[in-house]
Scaffold this motif. Sequence first.
Motif, PDB file in Angstrom:
ATOM      1  N   ALA A 245    -100.246   0.118  25.417  1.00 49.36           N
ATOM      2  CA  ALA A 245    -101.641  -0.321  25.481  1.00 49.36           C
ATOM      3  C   ALA A 245    -101.879  -1.590  24.672  1.00 49.36           C
ATOM      4  O   ALA A 245    -102.926  -2.219  24.814  1.00 49.36           O
ATOM      5  CB  ALA A 245    -102.562   0.781  24.954  1.00 49.36           C
ATOM      6  N   HIS A 246    -100.910  -1.962  23.840  1.00 49.08           N
ATOM      7  CA  HIS A 246    -101.119  -3.067  22.899  1.00 49.08           C
ATOM      8  C   HIS A 246    -100.092  -4.165  23.138  1.00 49.08           C
ATOM      9  O   HIS A 246     -98.893  -3.907  23.212  1.00 49.08           O
ATOM     10  CB  HIS A 246    -100.989  -2.550  21.458  1.00 49.08           C
ATOM     11  N   GLY A 247    -100.565  -5.396  23.247  1.00 51.26           N
ATOM     12  CA  GLY A 247     -99.691  -6.555  23.351  1.00 51.26           C
ATOM     13  C   GLY A 247    -100.163  -7.648  22.416  1.00 51.26           C
ATOM     14  O   GLY A 247    -101.365  -7.878  22.266  1.00 51.26           O
ATOM     15  N   GLU A 248     -99.223  -8.305  21.749  1.00 49.31           N
ATOM     16  CA  GLU A 248     -99.585  -9.311  20.747  1.00 49.31           C
ATOM     17  C   GLU A 248     -98.658 -10.516  20.881  1.00 49.31           C
ATOM     18  O   GLU A 248     -97.436 -10.377  20.954  1.00 49.31           O
ATOM     19  CB  GLU A 248     -99.457  -8.693  19.355  1.00 49.31           C
ATOM     20  N   ILE A 249     -99.249 -11.701  20.927  1.00 50.49           N
ATOM     21  CA  ILE A 249     -98.487 -12.950  20.985  1.00 50.49           C
ATOM     22  C   ILE A 249     -98.976 -13.854  19.860  1.00 50.49           C
ATOM     23  O   ILE A 249    -100.176 -14.077  19.702  1.00 50.49           O
ATOM     24  CB  ILE A 249     -98.678 -13.680  22.332  1.00 50.49           C
ATOM     25  N   TRP A 250     -98.032 -14.387  19.086  1.00 51.78           N
ATOM     26  CA  TRP A 250     -98.349 -15.418  18.096  1.00 51.78           C
ATOM     27  C   TRP A 250     -97.781 -16.735  18.622  1.00 51.78           C
ATOM     28  O   TRP A 250     -96.620 -16.804  19.035  1.00 51.78           O
ATOM     29  CB  TRP A 250     -97.726 -15.101  16.751  1.00 51.78           C
ATOM     30  N   VAL A 251     -98.596 -17.753  18.581  1.00 52.20           N
ATOM     31  CA  VAL A 251     -98.168 -19.056  19.075  1.00 52.20           C
ATOM     32  C   VAL A 251     -98.696 -20.146  18.147  1.00 52.20           C
ATOM     33  O   VAL A 251     -99.841 -20.093  17.706  1.00 52.20           O
ATOM     34  CB  VAL A 251     -98.648 -19.291  20.532  1.00 52.20           C
ATOM     35  N   THR A 252     -97.848 -21.095  17.817  1.00 50.87           N
ATOM     36  CA  THR A 252     -98.265 -22.230  17.002  1.00 50.87           C
ATOM     37  C   THR A 252     -98.660 -23.378  17.909  1.00 50.87           C
ATOM     38  O   THR A 252     -97.874 -23.811  18.764  1.00 50.87           O
ATOM     39  CB  THR A 252     -97.141 -22.686  16.053  1.00 50.87           C
ATOM     40  N   LEU A 253     -99.885 -23.849  17.727  1.00 53.86           N
ATOM     41  CA  LEU A 253    -100.390 -24.999  18.467  1.00 53.86           C
ATOM     42  C   LEU A 253    -100.245 -26.240  17.593  1.00 53.86           C
ATOM     43  O   LEU A 253    -100.575 -26.207  16.407  1.00 53.86           O
ATOM     44  CB  LEU A 253    -101.862 -24.785  18.846  1.00 53.86           C
ATOM     45  N   ARG A 254     -99.770 -27.330  18.172  1.00 57.84           N
ATOM     46  CA  ARG A 254     -99.489 -28.533  17.383  1.00 57.84           C
ATOM     47  C   ARG A 254     -99.856 -29.779  18.182  1.00 57.84           C
ATOM     48  O   ARG A 254     -99.466 -29.909  19.350  1.00 57.84           O
ATOM     49  CB  ARG A 254     -98.003 -28.562  17.003  1.00 57.84           C
ATOM     50  N   THR A 255    -100.601 -30.686  17.550  1.00 58.80           N
ATOM     51  CA  THR A 255    -101.014 -31.928  18.211  1.00 58.80           C
ATOM     52  C   THR A 255    -101.024 -33.075  17.205  1.00 58.80           C
ATOM     53  O   THR A 255    -101.115 -32.856  15.990  1.00 58.80           O
ATOM     54  CB  THR A 255    -102.434 -31.811  18.803  1.00 58.80           C
ATOM     55  N   SER A 256    -100.972 -34.283  17.713  1.00 61.25           N
ATOM     56  CA  SER A 256    -100.993 -35.447  16.826  1.00 61.25           C
ATOM     57  C   SER A 256    -102.343 -35.627  16.143  1.00 61.25           C
ATOM     58  O   SER A 256    -102.399 -36.097  15.001  1.00 61.25           O
ATOM     59  CB  SER A 256    -100.646 -36.725  17.609  1.00 61.25           C
ATOM     60  N   THR A 257    -103.439 -35.266  16.831  1.00 61.04           N
ATOM     61  CA  THR A 257    -104.765 -35.493  16.269  1.00 61.04           C
ATOM     62  C   THR A 257    -105.651 -34.258  16.423  1.00 61.04           C
ATOM     63  O   THR A 257    -105.388 -33.374  17.241  1.00 61.04           O
ATOM     64  CB  THR A 257    -105.464 -36.686  16.950  1.00 61.04           C
ATOM     65  N   ASP A 258    -106.731 -34.245  15.655  1.00 63.36           N
ATOM     66  CA  ASP A 258    -107.681 -33.129  15.725  1.00 63.36           C
ATOM     67  C   ASP A 258    -108.357 -33.042  17.089  1.00 63.36           C
ATOM     68  O   ASP A 258    -108.621 -31.943  17.589  1.00 63.36           O
ATOM     69  CB  ASP A 258    -108.744 -33.278  14.631  1.00 63.36           C
ATOM     70  N   ASP A 259    -108.680 -34.183  17.688  1.00 59.25           N
ATOM     71  CA  ASP A 259    -109.313 -34.160  19.013  1.00 59.25           C
ATOM     72  C   ASP A 259    -108.402 -33.511  20.039  1.00 59.25           C
ATOM     73  O   ASP A 259    -108.842 -32.719  20.882  1.00 59.25           O
ATOM     74  CB  ASP A 259    -109.675 -35.587  19.456  1.00 59.25           C
ATOM     75  N   GLN A 260    -107.121 -33.839  19.981  1.00 60.06           N
ATOM     76  CA  GLN A 260    -106.163 -33.213  20.893  1.00 60.06           C
ATOM     77  C   GLN A 260    -106.058 -31.705  20.618  1.00 60.06           C
ATOM     78  O   GLN A 260    -105.892 -30.908  21.544  1.00 60.06           O
ATOM     79  CB  GLN A 260    -104.787 -33.875  20.728  1.00 60.06           C
ATOM     80  N   MET A 261    -106.187 -31.317  19.363  1.00 60.11           N
ATOM     81  CA  MET A 261    -106.127 -29.902  19.020  1.00 60.11           C
ATOM     82  C   MET A 261    -107.296 -29.149  19.637  1.00 60.11           C
ATOM     83  O   MET A 261    -107.134 -28.041  20.160  1.00 60.11           O
ATOM     84  CB  MET A 261    -106.130 -29.718  17.503  1.00 60.11           C
ATOM     85  N   SER A 262    -108.488 -29.729  19.600  1.00 61.06           N
ATOM     86  CA  SER A 262    -109.654 -29.064  20.198  1.00 61.06           C
ATOM     87  C   SER A 262    -109.415 -28.780  21.674  1.00 61.06           C
ATOM     88  O   SER A 262    -109.728 -27.691  22.175  1.00 61.06           O
ATOM     89  CB  SER A 262    -110.901 -29.931  20.022  1.00 61.06           C
ATOM     90  N   ALA A 263    -108.839 -29.758  22.374  1.00 57.75           N
ATOM     91  CA  ALA A 263    -108.557 -29.573  23.795  1.00 57.75           C
ATOM     92  C   ALA A 263    -107.469 -28.528  24.015  1.00 57.75           C
ATOM     93  O   ALA A 263    -107.542 -27.715  24.948  1.00 57.75           O
ATOM     94  CB  ALA A 263    -108.148 -30.901  24.415  1.00 57.75           C
ATOM     95  N   LEU A 264    -106.441 -28.512  23.150  1.00 58.14           N
ATOM     96  CA  LEU A 264    -105.350 -27.547  23.291  1.00 58.14           C
ATOM     97  C   LEU A 264    -105.838 -26.127  23.012  1.00 58.14           C
ATOM     98  O   LEU A 264    -105.442 -25.179  23.705  1.00 58.14           O
ATOM     99  CB  LEU A 264    -104.204 -27.917  22.349  1.00 58.14           C
ATOM    100  N   VAL A 265    -106.687 -25.957  22.006  1.00 56.91           N
ATOM    101  CA  VAL A 265    -107.243 -24.637  21.716  1.00 56.91           C
ATOM    102  C   VAL A 265    -108.014 -24.112  22.920  1.00 56.91           C
ATOM    103  O   VAL A 265    -107.862 -22.947  23.324  1.00 56.91           O
ATOM    104  CB  VAL A 265    -108.153 -24.695  20.469  1.00 56.91           C
ATOM    105  N   GLU A 266    -108.831 -24.963  23.526  1.00 50.17           N
ATOM    106  CA  GLU A 266    -109.590 -24.544  24.704  1.00 50.17           C
ATOM    107  C   GLU A 266    -108.664 -24.142  25.846  1.00 50.17           C
ATOM    108  O   GLU A 266    -108.888 -23.128  26.524  1.00 50.17           O
ATOM    109  CB  GLU A 266    -110.520 -25.671  25.150  1.00 50.17           C
TER     110      GLU A 266
END
Length: 384
Positions: free
Chosen positions: A251-272
């Motif tokens: 019933a339980h599934g868990e994924i950890w993933v590291t998101l990485r970008t050159s800039t904060d603006d790119q990070m906002s788009a990657l998070v979305e």
Amino acid sequence: MNDISLTNSDVVELTAWRRRLHTMPDVSGEEVETAREVVRFLSETGPDEIVEGLGGTGVAVVYDSGVPGMTVMLRAELDALPIEELGDPEYRSKVSGKSHMCGHDGHMATLAAVGRALGRQRPAKGRVVLLFQPAEENGAGAAAVIADEKFRDLTPDISLSLHNMPGIPLGHVHLKDGPTNCASRGMKIIMTGKTAHAAWPETGISPVSAVATLLPALSGISDGSVENDDLVRATVTHVTIGEPAAGISPAHGEIWVTLRTSTDDQMSALVEQAETMARDAAAADGLALALSYQDVFGHCINHPAAADILRAAMDAESVPHVAGQAYRASEDFGRFAKVSKSAMLFLGAGESHPALHNPTYDYPDDLIAIGARIFLAATRQTLG
């Protein structure tokens, strides 16, 4: 400020102090003893003010000319890493499972060297703040320092820092304008359904299909490069599904993933993008979804004016330097760019030196004086 050099005695004592710090590592958020040692050592230089408990365990040591002028902040990190040291120096870590495998002991010694010089002679105007910041390794320290009310009276006009970097010739520097370290964050995706007997899995709600969909989708996010300041990347670091039992459909599934970008603006788009993937996968199988984040780092970007101060300082001290490139690794020093013009340089630890976070890494003591010379020259040029 006149040209003040470190004496041979200074170098010997600062080297011994760096090695003392190496024996007594504290990990992020637990730097009580390290902070106490910083206060003890720097108190001997006669600063005008010492601010303790800054952003948790942080320490700020202030040298004030008494003449109006800018505030220049020099920053080092207090924390070590949860890594067992495998090297065998005489001064190896005395704390099991913890060690200074990133060189923060050397960064602190470099700032202490600057404090020695400033204790003998203040700048002509303005003030210098030596910040010993907690919790850099988990990305929490700089934000906590800035949020602390005690920081308001210390807010700098210019913030400067260095990080040693294996792979660069010893004593050489890489320094570029613009992005230098990536934004990153650890994203935790938890999907919850309903268990069932493994013989009748259709009576439950399993996260297996959603996890199987997300793993290649998230791992497939990879575009750009740090060289072009447009890196976007997701790296899966941990996965669990259900319990280790043969008779239960999970019933339980868990994924950890590291998101990485050159800039904060790119990070906002990657998070979305990543959150949309997770929501769609969970919704397709009727799973409840919970998203959370840890180790959140903003990007590190060098302001040209602050970088120029460091370049002029290195020229004055005949320290060889080139532009170099940005790095994929994250650094929370970038948060100080929101309150000041800031820049970080990368000081070579040697082309064949063990890598950062390697269990046999050790800070090259020769870098203490080199880093201090650069910082002292930078304060001379800025404050006189």
